[in-house]
Design a protein around this motif. Structure first.
Motif, mmCIF file in Angstrom:
data_model
loop_
_atom_site.group_PDB
_atom_site.id
_atom_site.type_symbol
_atom_site.label_atom_id
_atom_site.label_comp_id
_atom_site.label_asym_id
_atom_site.label_seq_id
_atom_site.Cartn_x
_atom_site.Cartn_y
_atom_site.Cartn_z
ATOM 1 N N ALA A 102 -9.579 -3.251 -15.533
ATOM 2 C CA ALA A 102 -9.382 -3.750 -16.892
ATOM 3 C C ALA A 102 -9.012 -2.628 -17.855
ATOM 4 C CB ALA A 102 -10.654 -4.454 -17.371
ATOM 5 N N LYS A 103 -9.415 -1.410 -17.513
ATOM 6 C CA LYS A 103 -9.080 -0.242 -18.330
ATOM 7 C C LYS A 103 -7.698 0.332 -17.983
ATOM 8 C CE LYS A 103 -12.847 0.276 -20.805
ATOM 9 N NZ LYS A 103 -12.805 0.248 -22.289
ATOM 10 N N GLY A 104 -7.005 -0.300 -17.055
ATOM 11 C CA GLY A 104 -5.668 0.149 -16.706
ATOM 12 C C GLY A 104 -5.604 1.114 -15.551
ATOM 13 N N GLU A 105 -6.733 1.332 -14.869
ATOM 14 C CA GLU A 105 -6.728 2.241 -13.723
ATOM 15 C C GLU A 105 -6.197 1.535 -12.483
ATOM 16 O OE1 GLU A 105 -7.590 5.467 -13.996
ATOM 17 O OE2 GLU A 105 -7.904 5.092 -16.134
ATOM 18 N N LEU A 106 -5.557 2.304 -11.620
ATOM 19 C CA LEU A 106 -5.144 1.789 -10.313
ATOM 20 C C LEU A 106 -6.183 2.294 -9.309
ATOM 21 C CD1 LEU A 106 -2.013 0.518 -9.641
ATOM 22 C CD2 LEU A 106 -2.365 2.185 -7.864
ATOM 23 N N VAL A 107 -6.955 1.373 -8.742
ATOM 24 C CA VAL A 107 -8.195 1.725 -8.049
ATOM 25 C C VAL A 107 -8.044 1.571 -6.538
ATOM 26 C CG1 VAL A 107 -10.673 1.304 -7.893
ATOM 27 C CG2 VAL A 107 -9.477 0.921 -10.057
ATOM 28 N N ALA A 108 -8.479 2.611 -5.818
ATOM 29 C CA ALA A 108 -8.634 2.545 -4.362
ATOM 30 C C ALA A 108 -10.120 2.475 -4.054
ATOM 31 C CB ALA A 108 -8.022 3.770 -3.691
ATOM 32 N N VAL A 109 -10.493 1.629 -3.097
ATOM 33 C CA VAL A 109 -11.896 1.424 -2.739
ATOM 34 C C VAL A 109 -12.047 1.570 -1.234
ATOM 35 C CG1 VAL A 109 -13.787 -0.252 -2.645
ATOM 36 C CG2 VAL A 109 -12.387 -0.088 -4.694
ATOM 37 N N THR A 110 -13.071 2.288 -0.801
ATOM 38 C CA THR A 110 -13.386 2.368 0.625
ATOM 39 C C THR A 110 -14.558 1.447 0.936
ATOM 40 O OG1 THR A 110 -14.974 4.193 0.429
ATOM 41 C CG2 THR A 110 -12.655 4.766 0.626
ATOM 42 N N GLY A 111 -14.534 0.874 2.124
ATOM 43 C CA GLY A 111 -15.617 -0.016 2.543
ATOM 44 C C GLY A 111 -15.582 -0.221 4.041
ATOM 45 N N ASP A 112 -16.734 -0.633 4.588
ATOM 46 C CA ASP A 112 -16.798 -0.805 6.038
ATOM 47 C C ASP A 112 -17.480 -2.099 6.474
ATOM 48 O OD1 ASP A 112 -19.366 -0.232 5.322
ATOM 49 O OD2 ASP A 112 -19.505 1.640 6.442
ATOM 50 N N GLY A 113 -18.158 -2.793 5.569
ATOM 51 C CA GLY A 113 -18.923 -3.963 5.972
ATOM 52 C C GLY A 113 -18.439 -5.237 5.331
ATOM 53 N N VAL A 114 -19.002 -6.342 5.793
ATOM 54 C CA VAL A 114 -18.667 -7.647 5.210
ATOM 55 C C VAL A 114 -19.028 -7.677 3.737
ATOM 56 C CG1 VAL A 114 -19.141 -10.113 5.335
ATOM 57 C CG2 VAL A 114 -18.977 -8.789 7.433
ATOM 58 N N ASN A 115 -20.114 -6.982 3.376
ATOM 59 C CA ASN A 115 -20.534 -6.986 1.976
ATOM 60 C C ASN A 115 -19.583 -6.195 1.076
ATOM 61 O OD1 ASN A 115 -21.158 -4.485 2.964
ATOM 62 N ND2 ASN A 115 -23.348 -4.613 2.577
ATOM 63 N N ALA A 128 0.821 -1.205 0.000
ATOM 64 C CA ALA A 128 0.000 0.000 0.000
ATOM 65 C C ALA A 128 0.851 1.249 0.000
ATOM 66 C CB ALA A 128 -0.933 -0.006 1.201
ATOM 67 N N VAL A 129 2.014 1.199 0.654
ATOM 68 C CA VAL A 129 2.888 2.364 0.686
ATOM 69 C C VAL A 129 3.371 2.689 -0.719
ATOM 70 C CG1 VAL A 129 5.011 3.318 1.663
ATOM 71 C CG2 VAL A 129 3.576 1.812 3.035
ATOM 72 N N GLU A 130 3.661 1.670 -1.516
ATOM 73 C CA GLU A 130 4.049 1.888 -2.906
ATOM 74 C C GLU A 130 2.870 2.371 -3.743
ATOM 75 O OE1 GLU A 130 5.851 -1.354 -4.889
ATOM 76 O OE2 GLU A 130 7.225 -1.806 -3.256
ATOM 77 N N ASN A 131 1.744 1.649 -3.646
ATOM 78 C CA ASN A 131 0.647 1.863 -4.592
ATOM 79 C C ASN A 131 -0.237 3.055 -4.274
ATOM 80 O OD1 ASN A 131 1.355 -0.225 -6.254
ATOM 81 N ND2 ASN A 131 -0.073 -1.701 -5.390
ATOM 82 N N ILE A 132 -0.281 3.490 -3.012
ATOM 83 C CA ILE A 132 -1.208 4.569 -2.669
ATOM 84 C C ILE A 132 -0.892 5.828 -3.476
ATOM 85 C CG2 ILE A 132 0.173 5.394 -0.717
ATOM 86 C CD1 ILE A 132 -3.672 5.266 -0.909
ATOM 87 N N GLY A 133 0.380 6.053 -3.762
ATOM 88 C CA GLY A 133 0.739 7.233 -4.540
ATOM 89 C C GLY A 133 0.456 7.093 -6.013
ATOM 90 N N ARG A 134 0.157 5.860 -6.479
ATOM 91 C CA ARG A 134 -0.109 5.620 -7.899
ATOM 92 C C ARG A 134 -1.601 5.568 -8.221
ATOM 93 N NH1 ARG A 134 4.411 3.073 -10.476
ATOM 94 N NH2 ARG A 134 6.168 2.809 -9.050
ATOM 95 N N VAL A 135 -2.438 5.774 -7.226
ATOM 96 C CA VAL A 135 -3.883 5.654 -7.418
ATOM 97 C C VAL A 135 -4.361 6.650 -8.471
ATOM 98 C CG1 VAL A 135 -6.100 6.131 -6.312
ATOM 99 C CG2 VAL A 135 -4.424 4.696 -5.164
ATOM 100 N N THR A 136 -5.194 6.163 -9.391
ATOM 101 C CA THR A 136 -5.776 7.026 -10.422
ATOM 102 C C THR A 136 -7.284 7.171 -10.270
ATOM 103 O OG1 THR A 136 -6.014 5.136 -11.943
ATOM 104 C CG2 THR A 136 -3.973 6.427 -12.084
ATOM 105 N N THR A 137 -7.928 6.253 -9.548
ATOM 106 C CA THR A 137 -9.377 6.309 -9.353
ATOM 107 C C THR A 137 -9.710 5.892 -7.928
ATOM 108 O OG1 THR A 137 -9.771 5.724 -11.672
ATOM 109 C CG2 THR A 137 -11.632 5.501 -10.161
ATOM 110 N N ILE A 138 -10.651 6.616 -7.308
ATOM 111 C CA ILE A 138 -11.127 6.282 -5.969
ATOM 112 C C ILE A 138 -12.617 6.001 -6.042
ATOM 113 C CG2 ILE A 138 -11.341 7.033 -3.577
ATOM 114 C CD1 ILE A 138 -9.106 9.038 -4.097
ATOM 115 N N CYS A 139 -13.028 4.799 -5.666
ATOM 116 C CA CYS A 139 -14.447 4.460 -5.523
ATOM 117 C C CYS A 139 -14.783 4.598 -4.041
ATOM 118 C CB CYS A 139 -14.724 3.037 -6.012
ATOM 119 S SG CYS A 139 -14.502 2.835 -7.790
ATOM 120 N N CYS A 140 -15.576 5.618 -3.735
ATOM 121 C CA CYS A 140 -15.708 6.053 -2.352
ATOM 122 C C CYS A 140 -17.146 5.956 -1.864
ATOM 123 C CB CYS A 140 -15.203 7.494 -2.245
ATOM 124 S SG CYS A 140 -15.198 8.146 -0.581
ATOM 125 N N ASP A 141 -17.325 5.508 -0.610
ATOM 126 C CA ASP A 141 -18.627 5.580 0.045
ATOM 127 C C ASP A 141 -19.008 7.034 0.281
ATOM 128 O OD1 ASP A 141 -18.798 2.866 0.165
ATOM 129 O OD2 ASP A 141 -18.019 2.706 2.198
#
Length: 826
Positions: free
Chosen positions: A563-576, A312-325
């Motif tokens: 699949a489109k080549g984005e480096l994606v960060a996702v936020t989540g809080d539940g089992v689902n 995560a320390v490496e990749n967090i700076g490379r994020v191009t898209t954030i899917c956020c709650d």
């Protein structure tokens, strides 16, 4: 933050304020272990020695010292052994630095606690606690474990270590009676968390969970547990090191053979080969990478983002898209009464007073709490009877007594309450329009009405109400989120809000925070699923909000973006959210309201559930990568000439340039420079840099050319300085001194240009390198030990000017990088 206590654990918990027996403590400790929440890494001499023995330089110094000793060169042997002292000191310092983040995380935990056992109060070490223990917690003391509050007198707790919220949290005592045959769900208002601190009152805590089972323990251990995993960049560096080692070994064998062929003795051949091997050994690369990853873990933790996996320390700076709650991340996750609109001839305070009459205090209903908080004062009305809210009726009615008269007050869904009121068609239409506008702006709307009441039995009144007005609630946007979204836009980071809310509510929040501009593109989860299933991908890249989304649709969106080549960060809080968190390049779990399952699969745990923290972590990641890149630039620009001259000069038949002690000296400059100078650098526009998504091309083509040109220029400078000073008389000591001075000045110039003297370390290392050159070369006794000869004034001028000149390619590259506009950090 609700906790579930398994029925098996409940059976071991005593009732009331009774304590455990010594026998019970021993049995429970054997079953659950010690209350060790944060395991400190080994800090003794053994651990330090173990780490130090992995350093190739140590074995080089010892082995070369033995060779000199066996051949009778006792002075050289002793000098090499003395050189072990600064290396051991450096290892000790770095070993201490790796413990810093763990020690910081452990600072909030109790060390000694007051516990009640067998009716007696005693003071014990916090690690000795077991489930079932009864602990007394006083003002200023931290909770030593997780458990139930069996007594609480005006208790307020600082839970900022877990939640990131600065305000105190009120706690109440739990019901001390429970059924042990079923699992028990406990609200956090009756729960004490390890790592939180009592601010007011006094409490007795019945310990339920200890050690790794506490919330703090779970989060900290997952953050520290991933620290030693090999990341993609580590694997790439390992491949580079392996390749360079093979090449270095081949050159060493060849160089030894050439020196023997040229008529030099076997000792000369062996020293030349060993010196070349150490000069070519790229051990700094993995050391620097590991050190920088550790720095990243520590810095992200300070930003309330605990790293579970080093990748995560490496990749967090490379994020191009954030899917956020939305709820709790972009917003505060709590309802407030934002607006209220009284009916005809109804004073605003009267509307709130009627709404309070139809609300239940301390019910846990967020709307009731918001109404009571907005009114802010007591009411003289006495509730006589109540008809609670149900999904079928969509309203709540209370009969209150005011100044000896009964009045029925109702609040609920606007369409329901309006249907109970005596309104003209025009008035009804106006209020319905108002309701629609408020809902479109993202508000949750309640209507309120009242009527005189004569006790006519137990049936709920259902007509002839006078409309009192509308109440509009909202979940406020968190402070700083709008600016954070703007930063993401400027940094070309796409933000997509994925929420289960109504499209209009989501649209209103998106507009408020500037997501997608004034007209954000909003689609529903079903529409997204249909487009993906039918391969209608047109327009998906322009989506700003996915409303009414379910977890499977969120997961599908993540896979599509990747699949489109984005480096994606996702936020989540539940089992689902687990599938999306697992699939994401960076899974970000909520530490405040997230489930254990979400935290287990996430790469990062946010301690404040705030979107602004994510953006700060991305900036920190980009800064870390830029700093790492500068450190690697420096290493390559120094190692290229060091290796080339160590091999080229002996190959051409000249006397050996570098002796082992010279390599030790140079390494004592190179190591601190690579580790300390660049890791503290910071740029205000770091978010504007765009790191590449892969790790194969660590440098772009322009920077690669700069590294090669600079390395060759320094090589030419060292060779020219050596041959020029060697002269006809073959003054080897003078030639070595001039070549080493040129190399040190060139390295100092490169350091100055790359670091731009950001931080004390840059000044200290730069000054230390120049000072060491003057001392070791100009001091006759030291220069004699190093087999050097003091230089003339013009020699120093030439070395200084030449070191500055060979740094010019780096200087111009830095100027190009400083131009406005986005830049790519490959």
């Amino acid at each position: 933050m609700k906790r579930i206590i398994p029925s098996e654990r409940l059976k071991s918990l005593p009732d009331g304020l009774s304590g455990l027996t010594p026998e019970g403590v021993l049995e429970l400790r054997q079953q659950y272990g010690t209350n060790l929440i944060v395991e400190m890494p080994g800090g003794g001499w053994g651990a330090l020695l173990k780490d130090t023995l992995r350093d190739p330089m140590l074995w080089f110094l010892m082995g070369t010292s033995v060779i000199f000793f066996l051949t009778g060169s006792r002075t050289e042997s002793l000098v090499l052994l003395v050189a072990l002292i600064p290396f051991l000191g450096m290892d000790a310092y770095l070993h201490r630095r790796t413990q810093a983040s763990t020690a910081t995380l452990a600072d909030l935990l109790a060390t000694r606690v007051t516990v009640v056992r067998q009716g007696q109060t005693m003071n014990v070490d916090a690690t000795e606690l077991v489930p079932g223990d009864l602990v007394e917690v006083s003002i200023g003391e931290p909770f030593p474990a997780d458990g139930l509050l069996v007594s609480a007198e005006s208790v307020q707790v600082d839970e900022s270590a877990l939640t990131g919220e600065a305000y105190p949290v009120q706690k109440v005592a739990s019901d001390s009676t429970w059924v042990s045959s079923t699992d028990l769900t406990v609200d956090d208002s009756t729960w004490g968390f390890a790592g939180t601190r009592l601010l007011a009152g006094k409490a007795h805590l019945r310990v339920v969970f200890t050690g790794r089972e506490t919330v703090y323990g779970e989060i900290v251990r997952t953050a520290l547990g991933g620290r030693h995993e090999r990341t993609p960049l580590q694997r790439a560096v390992a491949r580079l090191v392996g390749s360079l080692l093979l090449v270095a070994l081949a050159f060493c064998v060849l160089l030894a053979a050439v020196r023997l062929y040229q008529g030099y003795g076997w000792l000369d051949a062996l020293i030349a080969a060993v010196t070349l091997a150490v000069a070519a050994l790229p051990e700094e690369f993995p050391v620097v990478l590991t050190f920088f990853l550790g720095v990243g873990v520590y810095r992200l933790a300070k930003r309330k983002a605990l790293v579970r996996r080093a990748v995560a320390v490496e990749n967090i700076g490379r994020v191009t898209t954030i899917c956020c709650d939305k709820t709790g991340t972009l917003t505060e996750g709590r309802l407030t009464l934002a607006h209220y609109f009284p009916g005809n001839e109804i004073p605003p305070d009267r509307l709130l007073e009627l709404a309070v009459g139809a609300s239940r205090r301390d019910s846990g209903d967020p709307m009731d709490d918001a109404i009571v908080a907005a009114y802010g004062k007591g009411t003289e009305a006495k509730v006589v009877s109540n008809f609670p809210f149900t999904e079928d009726r969509k309203r709540e009615t209370s009969v209150v007594e005011e100044q000896g008269r009964l009045r029925a007050v109702v609040k609920g869904a606007p369409e329901t309450v309006l249907s109970l009121c005596t309104l003209s068609s025009g008035e009804l239409a106006d209020w319905q329009t108002q309701v629609y506008q408020l809902a479109a702006e993202g508000h949750k709307v309640l209507a309120c009405a009242s009527r005189d009441w004569v006790d006519e039995g137990a049936e709920e009144p259902s007509d002839e109400f006078t409309f009192a007005g509308l109440l509009a609630f909202e979940d406020p946007v968190r402070d700083g989120v709008k600016d954070a979204v703007a930063q993401c836009t400027a940094a070309s980071i796409k933000v997509i809000m994925v929420t289960g809310d109504h499209p209009e509510t989501a649209r209103a929040i998106a507009s408020e925070i500037g997501l997608g501009g004034q007209l954000p593109v909003v689609i529903t989860g079903d529409e997204l699923e249909h487009r993906l299933a039918s391969n209608e991908e047109t327009g998906i890249d322009q989506i700003d909000v996915v409303a009414r989304a379910v977890p499977a649709q969120k997961h599908a969106l993540v896979l599509h973006l990747q699949a489109k080549g984005e480096l994606v960060a996702v936020t989540g809080d539940g089992v689902n959210d687990v599938p999306a968190l697992q699939s994401a390049d960076i899974g970000i779990a909520m530490g405040e309201r997230g489930t254990r399952a979400a935290r287990e699969v996430a790469s990062i745990v946010l301690m404040d559930d705030n979107f602004r923290t994510i953006v700060g972590a991305i900036a920190e990641g980009r800064q870390l990568f830029a700093n790492l890149q500068q450190s690697f630039q420096y290493l390559l620009m120094i190692h290229i000439p060091l290796v080339l001259t160590a091999a080229l000069i002996p190959f051409l038949g000249f006397p050996i340039l570098y002796l082992p002690i010279h390599i030790v000296w140079l390494e004592l400059i190179i190591h601190p420079t690579a580790l300390l100078v660049f890791q503290s650098a910071a740029r205000s526009d770091v978010l504007q840099t765009h790191p590449s998504k892969g790790v194969r091309n660590f440098f772009d083509s322009r920077r690669t050319v700069v590294i090669v040109i600079t390395g060759l220029l320094v090589t030419a400078l060292i060779y020219w300085s050596y041959v020029r000073s060697l002269g006809v008389g073959r003054d080897i000591e003078h030639a070595r001194a001039m070549a080493l001075a040129a190399l040190i000045f060139a390295g100092a110039g490169i350091t100055a240009v790359l670091s731009q003297f950001r931080g004390v370390a840059a000044w200290a290392v730069f000054g230390g390198a120049i000072l060491s050159a003057f001392i070791f070369i100009q001091e006759p006794r030291l220069s004699a030990i190093l087999q050097l000869r003091p230089l003339h004034f013009e020699d120093w001028v030439i070395a200084g000017l030449s070191g500055a000149l060979v740094s010019l390619p780096v200087f111009f590259d830095q100027r190009l990088s400083a131009r406005p506009g986005p830049r790519t950090v490959d």
